[in-house]
Write a protein that holds these residues in place. Sequence first.
Motif, mmCIF file in Angstrom:
data_model
loop_
_atom_site.group_PDB
_atom_site.id
_atom_site.type_symbol
_atom_site.label_atom_id
_atom_site.label_comp_id
_atom_site.label_asym_id
_atom_site.label_seq_id
_atom_site.Cartn_x
_atom_site.Cartn_y
_atom_site.Cartn_z
ATOM 1 N N ARG A 231 19.898 40.509 40.772
ATOM 2 C CA ARG A 231 20.891 39.695 40.051
ATOM 3 C C ARG A 231 20.249 38.658 39.119
ATOM 4 N NH1 ARG A 231 23.166 40.965 44.906
ATOM 5 N NH2 ARG A 231 25.247 41.863 44.813
ATOM 6 N N THR B 77 19.606 37.169 35.524
ATOM 7 C CA THR B 77 20.544 37.157 34.391
ATOM 8 C C THR B 77 20.141 38.215 33.363
ATOM 9 O OG1 THR B 77 19.297 35.467 33.213
ATOM 10 C CG2 THR B 77 21.055 34.698 34.667
ATOM 11 N N PRO B 78 21.144 38.836 32.706
ATOM 12 C CA PRO B 78 20.852 39.917 31.758
ATOM 13 C C PRO B 78 19.871 39.511 30.659
ATOM 14 C CG PRO B 78 23.199 39.856 32.247
ATOM 15 C CD PRO B 78 22.591 38.652 32.914
ATOM 16 N N GLU B 79 19.954 38.278 30.184
ATOM 17 C CA GLU B 79 19.038 37.836 29.124
ATOM 18 C C GLU B 79 17.590 37.884 29.601
ATOM 19 O OE1 GLU B 79 18.217 33.987 26.231
ATOM 20 O OE2 GLU B 79 19.527 33.763 27.974
ATOM 21 N N ASN C 235 15.628 32.764 39.155
ATOM 22 C CA ASN C 235 15.882 33.370 37.849
ATOM 23 C C ASN C 235 14.707 33.254 36.884
ATOM 24 O OD1 ASN C 235 17.939 34.962 36.489
ATOM 25 N ND2 ASN C 235 17.991 33.320 34.978
ATOM 26 N N VAL D 46 17.699 43.848 37.992
ATOM 27 C CA VAL D 46 19.160 43.952 38.074
ATOM 28 C C VAL D 46 19.608 43.892 39.531
ATOM 29 C CG1 VAL D 46 21.106 45.519 37.700
ATOM 30 C CG2 VAL D 46 19.476 45.117 35.852
ATOM 31 N N VAL E 76 13.395 46.861 35.195
ATOM 32 C CA VAL E 76 14.811 46.605 34.927
ATOM 33 C C VAL E 76 15.641 46.878 36.177
ATOM 34 C CG1 VAL E 76 16.827 47.433 33.636
ATOM 35 C CG2 VAL E 76 14.703 46.901 32.432
ATOM 36 N N VAL F 86 16.425 39.686 32.126
ATOM 37 C CA VAL F 86 16.078 41.094 32.346
ATOM 38 C C VAL F 86 15.639 41.730 31.021
ATOM 39 C CG1 VAL F 86 16.944 43.378 32.998
ATOM 40 C CG2 VAL F 86 17.569 41.373 34.359
ATOM 41 N N ASP F 87 16.402 41.488 29.957
ATOM 42 C CA ASP F 87 16.048 42.047 28.638
ATOM 43 C C ASP F 87 14.685 41.549 28.181
ATOM 44 O OD1 ASP F 87 18.452 43.367 28.568
ATOM 45 O OD2 ASP F 87 19.401 41.995 27.137
ATOM 46 N N GLU F 88 14.453 40.239 28.338
ATOM 47 C CA GLU F 88 13.169 39.672 27.915
ATOM 48 C C GLU F 88 12.026 40.271 28.728
ATOM 49 O OE1 GLU F 88 13.808 35.502 28.457
ATOM 50 O OE2 GLU F 88 14.948 35.296 26.586
ATOM 51 N N GLU G 168 11.924 43.179 30.194
ATOM 52 C CA GLU G 168 11.733 44.577 29.795
ATOM 53 C C GLU G 168 10.880 44.659 28.537
ATOM 54 O OE1 GLU G 168 14.304 48.573 28.631
ATOM 55 O OE2 GLU G 168 15.321 46.639 28.702
#
Length: 144
Positions: A39, A41-43, A80, A36, A32, A45-47, A49
């Motif tokens: 840069r 995208t948060p989506e 990305n 991050v 993570v 990064v969540d996936e 993780e």
Amino acid sequence: MGDGATAPLGEKRTIRLQWAPSAAPRIRREIVADLVARRVTPEVVDEAEIVVSELVANAVRHARPMTDGAIRIHWKVKNNVVEVEVSDGGGPTVPRPSPPTTWGPGGRGLRIVRSLAHEWGVIDDPNGRTVWASLGGPSRRRSH
């Protein structure tokens, strides 16, 4: 730039952790922070993780460590798209999603991976096994 604090795009990262239940939370924090910083995208990064946590937990639960007592987590980022690999010493069964009727505490890991990953697969070799997943888009492993 030589201190590794900023990772150029496309750079690969590899971490070896002792084969133990504590490996999953440790690698989650690492990946993570790295994604991050790049840069991603948060989506995605969540996936990443969730997927890396499931793959590491599966490796510890169902497989043997590599010959040095570790598991290896490798990831790379390009445009990305995050591709993660978790390598272990192999195990008695081939990793595959359990049937959806399984409601026990185990067995859902690869169903979660399959639902989040754009693609995923398993590579067996004489030294062990690698499970990989591509998040945020198609893998560059195959030409489409």
